[in-house]
Design a protein around this motif. Structure first.
Motif, PDB file in Angstrom:
ATOM      1  N   SER A  51      -8.570  22.001  -3.773  1.00 37.99           N
ATOM      2  CA  SER A  51      -7.299  21.294  -3.585  1.00 37.99           C
ATOM      3  C   SER A  51      -6.180  22.294  -3.322  1.00 37.99           C
ATOM      4  CB  SER A  51      -6.981  20.359  -4.753  1.00 37.99           C
ATOM      5  OG  SER A  51      -7.087  21.010  -5.968  1.00 37.99           O
ATOM      6  N   ASP A  89       0.841  -1.212   0.000  1.00 31.32           N
ATOM      7  CA  ASP A  89       0.000   0.000   0.000  1.00 31.32           C
ATOM      8  C   ASP A  89       0.865   1.246   0.000  1.00 31.32           C
ATOM      9  OD1 ASP A  89      -2.187  -1.546   0.015  1.00 31.32           O
ATOM     10  OD2 ASP A  89      -2.707  -1.234   2.131  1.00 31.32           O
ATOM     11  N   ALA A 115       4.206   5.867  -5.234  1.00 31.05           N
ATOM     12  CA  ALA A 115       4.182   5.979  -6.691  1.00 31.05           C
ATOM     13  C   ALA A 115       3.153   7.014  -7.115  1.00 31.05           C
ATOM     14  CB  ALA A 115       3.861   4.615  -7.308  1.00 31.05           C
ATOM     15  N   HIS A 116       2.012   7.004  -6.420  1.00 30.86           N
ATOM     16  CA  HIS A 116       0.948   7.954  -6.735  1.00 30.86           C
ATOM     17  C   HIS A 116       1.412   9.382  -6.469  1.00 30.86           C
ATOM     18  CE1 HIS A 116      -3.097   9.267  -7.434  1.00 30.86           C
ATOM     19  NE2 HIS A 116      -3.172   9.835  -6.256  1.00 30.86           N
ATOM     20  N   ALA A 117       2.074   9.595  -5.300  1.00 33.49           N
ATOM     21  CA  ALA A 117       2.561  10.935  -4.943  1.00 33.49           C
ATOM     22  C   ALA A 117       3.596  11.416  -5.953  1.00 33.49           C
ATOM     23  CB  ALA A 117       3.158  10.910  -3.540  1.00 33.49           C
ATOM     24  N   GLU A 118       4.489  10.491  -6.387  1.00 30.72           N
ATOM     25  CA  GLU A 118       5.506  10.875  -7.367  1.00 30.72           C
ATOM     26  C   GLU A 118       4.872  11.253  -8.700  1.00 30.72           C
ATOM     27  OE1 GLU A 118       8.363   7.693  -7.479  1.00 30.72           O
ATOM     28  OE2 GLU A 118       9.024   8.226  -5.460  1.00 30.72           O
ATOM     29  N   LYS A 119       3.863  10.476  -9.070  1.00 34.43           N
ATOM     30  CA  LYS A 119       3.162  10.765 -10.324  1.00 34.43           C
ATOM     31  C   LYS A 119       2.515  12.143 -10.263  1.00 34.43           C
ATOM     32  CE  LYS A 119       1.292   6.776 -12.197  1.00 34.43           C
ATOM     33  NZ  LYS A 119       0.117   5.877 -12.206  1.00 34.43           N
ATOM     34  N   LEU A 120       1.861  12.422  -9.113  1.00 38.51           N
ATOM     35  CA  LEU A 120       1.206  13.725  -8.949  1.00 38.51           C
ATOM     36  C   LEU A 120       2.220  14.856  -9.024  1.00 38.51           C
ATOM     37  CD1 LEU A 120      -1.578  13.523  -6.226  1.00 38.51           C
ATOM     38  CD2 LEU A 120      -1.786  13.991  -8.664  1.00 38.51           C
ATOM     39  N   GLU A 169     -10.463  16.595  -4.674  1.00 43.70           N
ATOM     40  CA  GLU A 169      -9.666  16.056  -5.779  1.00 43.70           C
ATOM     41  C   GLU A 169      -9.367  17.174  -6.787  1.00 43.70           C
ATOM     42  OE1 GLU A 169      -8.576  12.876  -6.749  1.00 43.70           O
ATOM     43  OE2 GLU A 169      -8.914  12.399  -4.629  1.00 43.70           O
ATOM     44  N   GLN A 227       3.962   1.527  -1.013  1.00 42.88           N
ATOM     45  CA  GLN A 227       4.643   1.695  -2.300  1.00 42.88           C
ATOM     46  C   GLN A 227       3.715   2.328  -3.325  1.00 42.88           C
ATOM     47  OE1 GLN A 227       5.998  -2.268  -2.805  1.00 42.88           O
ATOM     48  NE2 GLN A 227       8.084  -1.828  -2.113  1.00 42.88           N
ATOM     49  N   LEU A 228       2.450   1.857  -3.309  1.00 45.07           N
ATOM     50  CA  LEU A 228       1.456   2.414  -4.233  1.00 45.07           C
ATOM     51  C   LEU A 228       1.247   3.905  -3.965  1.00 45.07           C
ATOM     52  CD1 LEU A 228      -1.391  -0.209  -4.686  1.00 45.07           C
ATOM     53  CD2 LEU A 228       0.056   0.829  -6.441  1.00 45.07           C
ATOM     54  N   GLN A 229       1.124   4.229  -2.665  1.00 47.74           N
ATOM     55  CA  GLN A 229       0.916   5.638  -2.301  1.00 47.74           C
ATOM     56  C   GLN A 229       2.077   6.504  -2.766  1.00 47.74           C
ATOM     57  OE1 GLN A 229       0.228   6.286   1.885  1.00 47.74           O
ATOM     58  NE2 GLN A 229      -1.545   4.920   1.852  1.00 47.74           N
TER      59      GLN A 229
END
Ligand SMILES: Nc1ncnc2c1ncn2[C@@H]1O[C@H](COP(=O)(O)OP(=O)(O)O)[C@@H](O)[C@H]1O
Ligand SMILES: [Mg+2]
Length: 256
Positions: free
Chosen positions: A218, A20, A26-31, A202, A22-24
């Motif tokens: 946001s 979880d 990756a998501h933060a880096e993508k954002l 969002e 790692q997913l978070q």
């Protein structure tokens, strides 16, 4: 057996938590990457847009009154300024500068905001009620707070399509974690449903067909968090919403 089972369950949970996390990440880096990319594009668009706006204003000056051409020029100017607003929103959304703390009177900030929007509020038949406590000056980034409050106020105005009452309340509360200052902005507008409440922070989520960017809340949350503040929403469909911005009274010291 039971203890082996417990160990296995525990290990599975640890594995899951790691996944979880790692997913978070990756998501933060993508954002973050998306934010930088968007900021670059916004910068690139802003310069030519400034020329278009500048030349349109020059044309407007020489265009004779009561002609179609005059009307078209006015439309170009209005649309350019709308685009500029969107770009500024996008730029402040992707900005990662730390707050610039100075000691300010929060009542002055609110007063200024209400003065700036006085015409709009009148035009939309919105009454303003105030309950502003006498709070000593404290450290916060004035420009950031104005930007946050602006987003909240404009949302409140948008929600009251038939007019209504806007109530602004400030308070200083002593809490276990230290004193906090809150600004409540209350509207008597459409309200927000439970389903929507989960979406509204969002980026790019908007229910406004033409003029929404979906960035206001946001950005507001990001601004408040940058000052160790919070944004809370209470709402009842058909009755209205109360948005509460809260800041630490003794925040910002560490930055001097
Ligand atoms: N005071 C409010 N009353 C009703 N709905 C609201 C209010 N504030 C925010 N919302 C909802 O949250 C959505 C997202 O708001 P925001 O992030 O400011 O983007 P935008 O205003 O561009 O739509 C709005 O489109 C609206 O549906
Ligand atoms: Mg908004």
């Amino acid at each position: 057996v039971a203890s082996t089972l417990a160990t296995i369950i525990e290990r599975d949970r640890a594995e899951q938590e790691k996944k979880d996390l790692q997913l978070q990440l990756a998501h933060a880096e993508k954002l973050a990457a998306l934010g930088r990319f968007t900021a670059n594009i916004a910068h690139e668009i802003r310069n030519p847009l400034t020329s278009v706006g500048g030349f349109a204003r020059r044309l407007d000056k020489v265009m004779p009154e009561d002609t179609k051409e005059k009307e078209y020029t006015k439309i170009i100017i209005a649309e350019v300024s709308r685009l500029e607003k969107i770009l500024n929103n996008i730029l402040s959304f992707s900005k990662e500068a730390p707050p610039n703390y100075t000691k300010n009177n929060i009542a002055d900030v609110i007063e200024r905001m209400l003065v700036i929007h006085a015409d709009l509020l009148k035009e939309k038949s919105i009454d303003v009620q105030k309950n502003i406590a006498n709070i000593p000056k404290f450290s916060f980034d004035k420009d950031l707070l104005i930007e946050a409050l602006d987003n909240i106020l404009l949302n409140a105005v948008d929600s009251m399509t038939e007019g209504g009452t806007l109530t602004v309340i400030t308070e200083k509360e002593e809490k276990q974690e230290g004193a906090r200052v809150s600004v409540k902005v209350k509207d008597t507008g459409a309200g927000i449903s439970q389903d929507q409440l989960e979406m509204i922070f969002e980026p790019f989520y908007t229910t406004k067909v033409a003029e929404g960017t979906g960035l206001g809340l946001s950005i507001t949350r990001k601004i408040m968090e940058s000052m160790d503040g919070t944004v809370d929403i209470e709402s009842e469909v058909g009755k209205g919403s109360t948005i509460t911005l809260s800041l630490p009274f003794n925040g910002g010291q560490k930055q001097g």
